[in-house]
Design an enzyme around this catalytic site. Structure first.
Site, PDB file in Angstrom:
ATOM      1  NE  ARG A 271      -7.538  -3.360 -19.043  1.00  0.00           N
ATOM      2  CZ  ARG A 271      -7.763  -3.746 -20.295  1.00  0.00           C
ATOM      3  NH1 ARG A 271      -8.756  -4.569 -20.549  1.00  0.00           N
ATOM      4  NH2 ARG A 271      -7.040  -3.294 -21.286  1.00  0.00           N
ATOM      5  CG  HIS A 387       1.010 -13.947  10.036  1.00  0.00           C
ATOM      6  ND1 HIS A 387       1.640 -14.221  11.229  1.00  0.00           N
ATOM      7  CD2 HIS A 387       0.469 -12.708  10.165  1.00  0.00           C
ATOM      8  CE1 HIS A 387       1.461 -13.200  12.053  1.00  0.00           C
ATOM      9  NE2 HIS A 387       0.766 -12.265  11.425  1.00  0.00           N
TER      10      HIS A 387
END
Ligand code: G6Q
Length: 550
Positions: A271, A387
Site C-alpha cells: 500500500r 446529498h
C-alpha cells in the site's frame, strides 16, 4: 475489549490527556472562535502551495501541548529517524520501510543491511523512463506494429488502488491517445468488461504483483494472456505483457521475459508502493516527467515531516488530532471528502492505507491493546456526498471528524462551477462547526413567515448540534506535485498514529485467514469434496450455491 480501559497500559502523557479531556469534552468550538480572533491564524500550517487549517477542531493550546507530549513520550522523533535511516521498523516481518527512498530526490544514500538502496531505485526509475517514453512515442509497439494505446493494469490491493487513484487524479495529464484500465477483482466481470472494450493489437498489460502469487492477479493475468494469444498468437506475449514484481522466478514461470520486468523490493509495502514501478501505469499515462513531479511533491512532504518541529508538522498534527478523537472522544470514524472529481478514488485508497496499516489489536510488545486503534475511514467526492451521507454527519448521533480537501483552481474552470463547488466545501466545514441552535432554527422559520405552530413543531428537527470537527486542506491545484504531497501527507499521518498506538503499521496479517479459508472452500464448490469442517451456516451456504449453480 477497549471500553474505559484506555489508560491501562499508557504513560504519563496519555493520562494527562485523559484528565484534560474531562475539561474539554463539552467545550464548543463556537465559543473558542468567539473568544480568540486569532484562532484560524494560529491553527494553520502552510507548506508551499498547500495549507492545512485545523482550527475547526475541539482543541486549545493546552490540548496541543498535551498531544505533543504524547508524541514525545511515544518517542516519535526517534521513530521518524529510524524509518528514514532504513531501520527494520516493520517488526513482525523484520523489514525496513522505505517508501521514502523511492522519492529520495536528493539521492542521499539510504542503507539496508549495509547496502545503499539508491542505485537500484534510480536504475528502475531510469528503466521506467526509457520504457514509458518508448511506448508513448511508438518505439515499443505491439506484435503487429501498432502503437500501444490501451494500458491495462492488473493487480489488487496495494498493486491497484494507488495506480488507479493517481491515474484518475491526473487524468488531465494523460497523453491524448492513451486509455487506462484497471482489473483487480477476481469477479470475471472485471476482466470481461475491459476486454470487451479493447483491441488486442494496441493493448499493453502491466501485471503488478509484489509476490506474483496473488490468486486474483494471476487468474486475471492468465485470462488476459489467453485472450491475447487467441487473437495474436503465443509470440505476441513479450510485446504485450510486462510485470512489476519482487519475484523474478514467478514472473519467469508465468511466461513473461524478465527483461520486461520492473523490480521493486521488500522494503516497499504494497500500500506504499505507487511511487515504485507499481506506478508504471501512472507513468505510461502521464509521462515520466509528471511521474517524477509527483515524487518531488512527496519528497517535499517527506522533508517537511522529517525536519519540521512537531507543533508545525502537518502529518504529526493530523495524526495527533486523530488519536485525540479516536481514543479520548471515542469518535471512531473519519470521513475524507475531496472536492475534486479527479480525486474520487482517494477515499478508497486511504481506506486501505489507514485501515490495513492501523487496524491492529496486538502491540509491538506483543500485548493485546486496550485502546481503540484505527478509525473507520470512508468518504467520497464533494458535492455528491452532501446529498447522501452528510445527513448523518450533521444530525446523526455519531460524530465523524472529517477532512475536506479543496483545490483553489480547477482543471476545468467551466462557468461558475468551481466557485459553487468551493462555496459548498467551505460551507460544510462552517456548518459542521457552528451548527444551528433550536432557537436559531425557530427564529429563522418565523422570519421566513412560517406559522408559530409549525415553527414550534419543527424547531428541533431543523436544528444542528454543530461542534463537529473538520480539517480543511487547500491546494492551489491538484497537479502531480500536489498529489505527491497529499498522499505522502496521509502516509506519514498513518505512520505517526501507529507510533502513538505502538503498533506495526506495515504488516497486514489480518487479511490471511479469509484467504486460507477460501482455498479450502474452493474445491468443495467445484466438486463433492469436503474440506475442513465448517459451521452449519457455511455448510448450508455451500449447498445452496451448488444447487443454484446446477
Ligand atoms: C498492501 C497489501 C496488499 C497487497 C495485495 C496484492 O499493503 O500487502 O493489499 O498489495 O494483496 O499483493 P501482491 O502485490 O503481492 O499481488
Amino acid at each position: 475489549m477497549f471500553g474505559n480501559k484506555q489508560e491501562a497500559n499508557k504513560g504519563k502523557a496519555w493520562k494527562k490527556l485523559a484528565k484534560h479531556f474531562r475539561d474539554m469534552k463539552d467545550v464548543e468550538m463556537r465559543g473558542l472562535f468567539r473568544k480568540d480572533a486569532q484562532r484560524a491564524e494560529r491553527y494553520n500550517i502552510n507548506l508551499d502551495a498547500m495549507m492545512l487549517d485545523y482550527s475547526k477542531n475541539r482543541i486549545t493550546d493546552k490540548t496541543l501541548s498535551c498531544l505533543l507530549d504524547l508524541a514525545k513520550e511515544s518517542k516519535l522523533a526517534e521513530k521518524i529517524e529510524a524509518m528514514f535511516k532504513g531501520d527494520k521498523i516493520n517488526m513482525t516481518e523484520k523489514r525496513a520501510v522505505l517508501h521514502i527512498a523511492l522519492r529520495n530526490r536528493e539521492n542521499t544514500p539510504i542503507y539496508v543491511d549495509g547496502k545503499n538502496v539508491m542505485p537500484e531505485v534510480n536504475a528502475v526509475l531510469a528503466k521506467m523512463r526509457k520504457f514509458t517514453e518508448d511506448v508513448r512515442l511508438g518505439k515499443f509497439v505491439g506484435y503487429t506494429g501498432k502503437k500501444l494505446t490501451n494500458i491495462v493494469n492488473i493487480g489488487i490491493g496495494g498493486s491497484d488502488l494507488g495506480p488507479k487513484m493517481a491515474t484518475e487524479a491526473l487524468r488531465k495529464y494523460w497523453a491524448k491517445d492513451i486509455q487506462c484500465y484497471f482489473i483487480s477483482n477476481i469477479d470475471g466481470t472485471a476482466c470481461s468488461e475491459v476486454l470487451n472494450k479493447i483491441d488486442p493489437e494496441c493493448t499493453l498489460f502491466v501485471i503488478c504483483s509484489k509476490t506474483f502469487t496473488t490468486i486474483e492477479t494471476l487468474t486475471n493475468a492468465k485470462t488476459c494472456r489467453k485472450w491475447l494469444v487467441d487473437a495474436l498468437g503465443e509470440h505476441a506475449v513479450s510485446k504485450h505483457f510486462v510485470a512489476v514484481s519482487t519475484n523474478a522466478n514467478e514472473v519467469a514461470k508465468f511466461g513473461i521475459d524478465t527483461e520486461n520486468m520492473f523490480e521493486f523490493w521488500d522494503f516497499v509495502g504494497g500500500r506504499y508502493s505507487m511511487w515504485s514501478a507499481i506506478g508504471l501505469s501512472i507513468a505510461l499515462a502521464v509521462g515520466m516527467d509528471n511521474f517524477e513531479k509527483m515524487l518531488d511533491g512527496a519528497h517535499e512532504m517527506d522533508m517537511h515531516f522529517k525536519y519540521t518541529e512537531h507543533s508545525k508538522n502537518i502529518p504529526v498534527i493530523l495524526a495527533l488530532l486523530s488519536v485525540w478523537y479516536n481514543d479520548f472522544y471515542n469518535f471512531h470514524s473519519n470521513a475524507v471528502i475531496p472536492y475534486d472529481q479527479y480525486l474520487q478514488y482517494v477515499p478508497a485508497y486511504l481506506q486501505q492505507l489507514v485501515m490495513e496499516s492501523n487496524g491492529k489489536f496486538v502491540s509491538n510488545d506483543g500485548e493485546y491493546i486496550k485502546y481503540p486503534t484505527s478509525a473507520v475511514v470512508f468518504g467520497g467526492a464533494g458535492t455528491d456526498v452532501q446529498h447522501s451521507f452528510f445527513q448523518l454527519m450533521h444530525q446523526g448521533t455519531q460524530i465523524i471528524p472529517c477532512d475536506i480537501i479543496v483545490p483553489a483552481i480547477s482543471h476545468n474552470e467551466v462557468g461558475e462551477h468551481h466557485e459553487i463547488l468551493l462555496a459548498n466545501a467551505l460551507a460544510q466545514g462552517e456548518a459542521l462547526m457552528k451548527g444551528k441552535t433550536v432557537k436559531e432554527a425557530y427564529d429563522e422559520m418565523r422570519r421566513a413567515g412560517k406559522p408559530k405552530e409549525d415553527a414550534k413543531r419543527l424547531k428541533k428537527y431543523k436544528s444542528f448540534e454543530g461542534n463537529r470537527p473538520t480539517n480543511t486542506i487547500v491546494f492551489k491545484k491538484i497537479d502531480p506535485y500536489a498529489l505527491g504531497m497529499l498522499i505522502a501527507m496521509y502516509e506519514h499521518k498513518t505512520f505517526v498514529e501507529g507510533v502513538i498506538w505502538n503498533i506495526d503499521s506495515f504488516d497486514q496479517m489480518g487479511v490471511e485467514l479469509g484467504k486460507q479459508m477460501a482455498l479450502s472452500i474452493l474445491p468443495e464448490l467445484q466438486s463433492n469434496a469436503s474440506g475442513i469442517s465448517h459451521d452449519s451456516s457455511t455448510i448450508n451456504l455451500i449447498k445452496t450455491i451448488k444447487r443454484l449453480r446446477k
